[in-house]
Design a protein around this motif. Structure first.
Motif, short mmCIF file in Angstrom:
data_model
loop_
_atom_site.label_atom_id
_atom_site.label_comp_id
_atom_site.label_asym_id
_atom_site.label_seq_id
_atom_site.Cartn_x
_atom_site.Cartn_y
_atom_site.Cartn_z
N PRO A 351 -8.42 -1.58 -1.65
CA PRO A 351 -7.29 -0.93 -2.32
C PRO A 351 -6.02 -1.76 -2.20
O PRO A 351 -5.84 -2.52 -1.24
CB PRO A 351 -7.16 0.40 -1.58
N THR A 352 -5.11 -1.58 -3.16
CA THR A 352 -3.91 -2.40 -3.23
C THR A 352 -3.06 -2.31 -1.96
O THR A 352 -2.51 -3.31 -1.51
CB THR A 352 -3.06 -1.98 -4.44
N TRP A 353 -2.97 -1.12 -1.37
CA TRP A 353 -2.12 -0.98 -0.19
C TRP A 353 -2.66 -1.80 0.99
O TRP A 353 -1.88 -2.29 1.83
CB TRP A 353 -2.00 0.49 0.22
N VAL A 354 -3.98 -1.99 1.04
CA VAL A 354 -4.57 -2.82 2.09
C VAL A 354 -4.17 -4.28 1.89
O VAL A 354 -3.77 -4.97 2.83
CB VAL A 354 -6.11 -2.68 2.10
N ILE A 355 -4.27 -4.75 0.64
CA ILE A 355 -3.87 -6.13 0.33
C ILE A 355 -2.40 -6.33 0.64
O ILE A 355 -2.00 -7.34 1.24
CB ILE A 355 -4.15 -6.46 -1.15
N GLY A 356 -1.56 -5.34 0.27
CA GLY A 356 -0.13 -5.44 0.53
C GLY A 356 0.17 -5.56 2.02
O GLY A 356 1.08 -6.30 2.42
N ALA A 357 -0.60 -4.84 2.85
CA ALA A 357 -0.38 -4.91 4.30
C ALA A 357 -0.84 -6.25 4.87
O ALA A 357 -0.18 -6.84 5.73
CB ALA A 357 -1.14 -3.75 4.98
N VAL A 358 -1.97 -6.74 4.37
CA VAL A 358 -2.51 -8.01 4.87
C VAL A 358 -1.61 -9.18 4.49
O VAL A 358 -1.41 -10.13 5.27
CB VAL A 358 -3.94 -8.22 4.33
N VAL A 359 -1.04 -9.12 3.28
CA VAL A 359 -0.19 -10.20 2.80
C VAL A 359 1.02 -10.41 3.71
O VAL A 359 1.54 -11.52 3.84
CB VAL A 359 0.26 -9.91 1.35
#
Length: 467
Positions: A351-359
């Motif tokens: 999900p996008t929120w996971v990518i946003g956190a990892v970035v």
């Protein structure tokens, strides 16, 4: 024998209030300079639509800007070793504003490209000279100020696409030029708040400057357009420049500059590190669009928290640089980059929120990397060569960013059914993105080993053969 050059010079007598004003001023103009590049990348499709252009034609809005920006960073850096910073910044900001006004009223695409080139001729002065300000006026707090400057760059890189997408969507892409023109209000404050400086001894080898400018321009055009004639031209002009360098008493760049071990090591390691960082930044919008199905606005909003985190962490990077040393801060950057690239490789398709956190992990590496390498450059060179040294540093950064984007863009044209990361969630075309991120992590590991062993060799020589 490789030794570390001592840093000579006395910090200017500035009060605490004057220092705060100067930091605020240089970060303000740097914000507009960096945002100007990222805002227009978002607006390229709208510009193409306005003038009915092909992708290859409209790309000159970005390509022309990058080429002049890279050359200008080197030129202003060299000039800063001779001329007062406030005069150079006044000239640069005047170009920046002139190009912005011209672009806002541009009647056709040719004038838009011309406006972007004039903008770049001015904006390059900002990124070149603001990195010199901490080394010249903030000797005791150099790392802290460089950390703030690096934070500003990270923040501008993240907020630029958000503002660009909003302004271009609500108003028109030409209003992006008007935003950049606001830097005109900074010029009087530079004259009020920057210390007075006298012109130093020395002169600029104009012919040598022209040769290196053409060589760099041809190389940047080869990187962005992949036309082999540009590479041949670049090699030829670099050869002419090398001949000019050894035949004149006052070369544009002294050959022994690259015999300085710490400077050479930092330039190479920084080149490779920035190449991977910009490669990651280049891939993220493509990945979020293709794999997560996001539009331009949501891509900007996904990356925005990471940019904010990098902005806030920059001050910490600067304080650690002053307290623990620049090399240790670069090692922290490498560790964060490896972790971030590996996690991005693993969680692609989440999900996008996971990518946003990892970035966030990858982005906060940027101020550590920028602060550490810039500090190493400033301490490795004598005071009368810091300007040209910083110019070379910025030039290599821009070239590495262009190379990273070009190479990764070419790799992503292909598909792969082999997943290198065994715990990755990637499927279908996401597999290639996952593999590229793992490749960036491995390259960072190798770069870290190079940086460590190269500097250990320098210290070994110093310990046994002191000056």
């Amino acid at each position: 024998m490789t030794t570390i050059a001592g840093q000579v010079g006395v910090e200017k007598s500035l009060s605490r209030s004057e220092k705060k004003k100067l930091i605020f001023l240089i970060c303000s103009v740097l914000l507009f300079s960096v945002m100007n590049g990222t805002m227009f990348m978002i607006a390229v499709p709208d510009i193409a639509l306005s003038f009915s252009l092909l992708p290859s034609q409209v790309s000159w809005v970005v390509t022309g800007y990058i080429v002049i920006y890279a050359i200008g960073a080197l030129m202003y850096g060299k000039l800063a070793d001779i001329y007062p910073l406030k005069k150079l910044l006044t000239i640069g900001l005047s170009f920046f504003v002139s190009g912005s006004v011209l672009g806002f009223f541009a009647p056709n695409f040719e004038v838009v490209v011309l406006a972007r080139i004039i903008q770049a001729a001015g904006a390059s002065s900002i990124v070149a000279l603001v990195f010199i300000v901490p080394t010249r006026y903030f000797q005791k707090e150099r790392g802290k100020v460089l950390g703030i400057v690096s934070s500003t760059m990270a923040f501008a890189s993240g907020v630029g696409p958000v503002i660009g997408g909003f302004v271009a969507g609500v108003l028109n892409w030409q209003f992006l030029f008007l935003i950049s023109a606001l830097v005109i209000f900074a010029i009087p404050f530079f004259w009020m708040w920057m210390p007075e400086e006298e012109k130093r001894e020395g002169k600029v080898d104009i012919f040598g400057a022209a040769l290196i400018a053409i060589a760099v321009a041809a190389l940047m055009l080869f990187i962005t357009l992949f036309n082999w004639w540009f590479l041949v031209s670049s090699i030829g002009f670099f050869g002419l420049f090398a001949g000019r360098t050894v035949s004149t008493d006052n070369p544009f760049i002294r050959p022994d500059l690259f015999r300085n071990g710490p400077f050479r090591t930092t330039i190479i390691a920084g080149f490779l590190a920035i190449m991977t960082m910009f490669g990651m930044m280049f891939m993220l919008p493509l990945m979020l669009s293709e794999i997560n199905g996001l539009n331009t606005l949501y891509i900007g909003l996904t990356i925005f928290p990471a940019a904010m985190a990098a902005a806030f962490i920059g001050k910490v990077a600067g304080m650690l640089t002053d307290k623990c040393g620049a090399k240790q801060v670069v090692y922290i950057a490498f560790v964060l980059m490896i972790m971030g690239f590996f996690l991005l490789s693993t969680f692609i398709g989440s999900p996008t929120w996971v990518i946003g956190a990892v970035v966030i992990i990858s982005y906060i590496a940027f101020p550590f990397l920028q602060t550490g390498t810039a500090t190493l450059i400033s301490t490795a060179l004598p005071r009368n060569e810091i300007g040209v040294g910083m110019g070379i540093y910025n030039l290599f950064n821009f070239m590495s960013g262009a190379i990273g984007g070009a190479v990764i863009g070419k790799i992503l044209d292909y598909d792969s059914g082999v997943l290198i990361n065994p715990i990755s969630f990637a499927q279908s075309h996401a597999i290639m993105y996952s593999n590229v991120f793992i490749g960036l992590a491995l390259l960072t590991v190798l770069n870290g080993f190079y940086f460590y062993f190269a500097f250990r060799k320098i210290v070994w020589i110093e310990d046994r053969k002191p000056l």
